[in-house]
Design a protein around this motif. Sequence first.
Motif, short mmCIF file in Angstrom:
data_model
loop_
_atom_site.label_atom_id
_atom_site.label_comp_id
_atom_site.label_asym_id
_atom_site.label_seq_id
_atom_site.Cartn_x
_atom_site.Cartn_y
_atom_site.Cartn_z
N GLY A 10 0.83 -1.20 0.00
CA GLY A 10 0.00 0.00 0.00
C GLY A 10 0.86 1.25 0.00
O GLY A 10 0.46 2.30 -0.52
N ASN A 55 0.25 4.50 -2.42
CA ASN A 55 0.10 5.90 -2.00
C ASN A 55 1.12 6.81 -2.67
O ASN A 55 0.81 7.93 -3.05
N TYR A 74 2.40 10.06 5.09
CA TYR A 74 1.84 11.03 4.13
C TYR A 74 2.62 12.34 4.09
O TYR A 74 2.97 12.80 3.01
N VAL A 133 -5.32 13.46 1.01
CA VAL A 133 -5.04 12.06 1.31
C VAL A 133 -5.64 11.69 2.66
O VAL A 133 -5.42 12.38 3.66
N ASN A 147 -7.17 8.25 5.27
CA ASN A 147 -7.02 6.83 5.60
C ASN A 147 -8.28 6.42 6.37
O ASN A 147 -8.56 6.97 7.42
N ASP A 156 -6.82 5.84 1.23
CA ASP A 156 -5.99 4.69 1.63
C ASP A 156 -6.85 3.81 2.53
O ASP A 156 -7.19 4.19 3.65
N VAL A 174 -6.36 0.46 3.54
CA VAL A 174 -5.70 -0.82 3.83
C VAL A 174 -6.32 -1.58 5.00
O VAL A 174 -6.10 -2.77 5.14
N THR A 193 -6.37 3.28 -2.70
CA THR A 193 -5.21 2.41 -2.49
C THR A 193 -5.55 1.36 -1.44
O THR A 193 -6.36 1.59 -0.55
N ASN A 194 -4.92 0.21 -1.59
CA ASN A 194 -5.19 -0.88 -0.66
C ASN A 194 -3.99 -1.82 -0.66
O ASN A 194 -3.01 -1.59 -1.39
N SER A 195 -4.06 -2.85 0.14
CA SER A 195 -2.90 -3.72 0.34
C SER A 195 -3.38 -5.05 0.88
O SER A 195 -4.46 -5.13 1.48
N ALA A 230 -3.48 -0.07 -6.45
CA ALA A 230 -4.19 1.19 -6.61
C ALA A 230 -5.28 0.99 -7.65
O ALA A 230 -5.07 0.26 -8.63
#
Lengths: 367, 367
Positions: A86, A90, A116, A155, A157, A189, A191, A215-217, A232
């Motif tokens: 992730g 980012n 960030y 950005v 989360n 983000d 995740v 975005t992720n992971s 992404a």
Amino acid sequence: MEYQEPLFFQLMQYASRSDHPDVIDMVSGNPDWGSPDGIGEGLHEYADFGGERFQYPPSEGLRDLREEVAERRNVPVEQVIITNGGGMANTLGMGRALERGSGDEVVMTDPVYPYYPGKTTMLGGEQRFVPVGADGSLDPDDVRDVASEDTACIVVNTPNNPTGKVYSEETLGELVAIAEEYDAILVSDEVYDHFDFTGEFTSALEFDSEHRIVTNSFSKTFAITGFRVGYAVVPDPHVDAVRARNMLTNVATTRPGQYAVLHALQTTDPAYYEANREELRERVDTFTDALDAADAEYTRPEGAFYVMAKFPDFPGTLENVYDLVDEAGVAGMPGNGFGDSADEWVRFALVTPRVEEAADRLADYFA
Amino acid sequence: MEYQEPLFFQLMQYASRSDHPDVIDMVSGNPDWGSPDGIGEGLHEYADFGGERFQYPPSEGLRDLREEVAERRNVPVEQVIITNGGGMANTLGMGRALERGSGDEVVMTDPVYPYYPGKTTMLGGEQRFVPVGADGSLDPDDVRDVASEDTACIVVNTPNNPTGKVYSEETLGELVAIAEEYDAILVSDEVYDHFDFTGEFTSALEFDSEHRIVTNSFSKTFAITGFRVGYAVVPDPHVDAVRARNMLTNVATTRPGQYAVLHALQTTDPAYYEANREELRERVDTFTDALDAADAEYTRPEGAFYVMAKFPDFPGTLENVYDLVDEAGVAGMPGNGFGDSADEWVRFALVTPRVEEAADRLADYFA
């Protein structure tokens, strides 16, 4: 606020060298509940391939993995780019936002996930902070106050590290609208999306817009933070540029890890995710009960792994957190690493079965 | 010259979709000679670890792997940073050179490995090209002519892709001296160091200087281009900044790959490297003999995997190279992807046992 290098690794190193014989690690975001069997199985399968399948995958990721992600997230496969975790997703989203000549400011929360602001500086952008409420909630009007024609990127989360807040559908919708209004890109983000305790987590993907990158992971989802496989989802107008940036930075993402993740996605029972979420829910209860007993203030997370705690006359400085390691045998993250607003706080990651013991140690220490 | 995205993946995709029933791939730098057993063994071992060893490695790499590299390269372990392949090592080296406020120009050769100009643009630098001789040799005086106070970085590749040149000790020494003179950083990309046919390869590490960063990778050495494990050797004054940049970009490098590489380093017999070098030497002879028969001009590589060939009235454009795929069943890289000076040439990677057949096909096609 100045950020160079997030402190996670430094704290983990300090804890490992402490004289305390048995430090409980609540620093890292390293899940302790074990990966699904599909991860190890996938790696074993891959290890026997050799030859061509040990060579470069497509730069944007293995096609089968991208298709699996696209189907799960209900997005076109062309929009899915597999990344080195992730973190790299980012980097790409923020890098894309900043390279368009549409402003050089990155709006983020305070407290903030410390990567960030560091990425912002590295990418040549300017940091702009929006304070959040005591419960971690983000008021879109506060974002609007800071946003301007200079805003390249917002950005966020969600579920949030460190506050544990899960942003509402309304909040995310407003953030997308603000990004559209100022020709910015919202990088969302997500995740921790598998660790939502509210049942009301909303992905920014639910808003169809060319002004949001999600975005992720698999790092947290599958307890494989060391594998470095994330992704992404990038709207069409940006996808070529993001793919080029990924290629120019890293060439491609590690193939053994991609294969193992694909295998785990195909073989993991939904009960795996649910069991881990339940385990965390219980840890939150256990830890916060003990913090109650210790008369500490704390946040009760709606998602993710973290509890922020505030002890009387004990600001969340690096020095104090080192003392907690050596004297209480509990390693947490200094709150001021997440921003000025978290100065008084210490963040604890609930990634150990020993949360009750840790909380008891803290209660003893502050008694 | 403008570069966005190197064409390697595009060509490989075109070749895989061609109507020709049996295209010989000479596009990629994907070794075909197989990895040492230690790679698969290491991956199998790792797959059974699970738990903590599936989590974040130190951002700068596994300590044991860094120590193994440091010992082999005779450098302090603190200077070794493990990266997502040689690609990321170059991104870090060039990024560091450009962020110091000591110029914004990156000097590189023409022809050039196309990632360098692309990275330069991505990192906000300006491209400056130095033509090389017909045999690929780089005259340091030509570098000096282009160098100035605006020079932040000189990036070279030895053994060279695409020319096959191995730079002399004298050349490397001069490049380091020029970097020192203009407060620039020489980034010496040495990923083909195990494929030197002259026995006279010199690493920039042989020159003790704070103005050179050496990058390398296990991708070619162990035939694992898909694993993404490389490293940079970074002098003390730059190592903290490079480590921070690596952390902020990628968090860390994939751990399964690092473990497999470490295991392979510990278990691979020197005969493995020698046998692959010998195999390549023979392929060079075979391929160039056939090119002689086809009356083509070509370069005879001193190192690396590549032969540049020039056929009469057949410039190395993308269109012509696509025709070679479809009509001759041989996939190469268009020379103009490496720079204006290589316009007339096509690059062939000797990563197939079918080099003789490929050369025969080319001879037939141009007959």
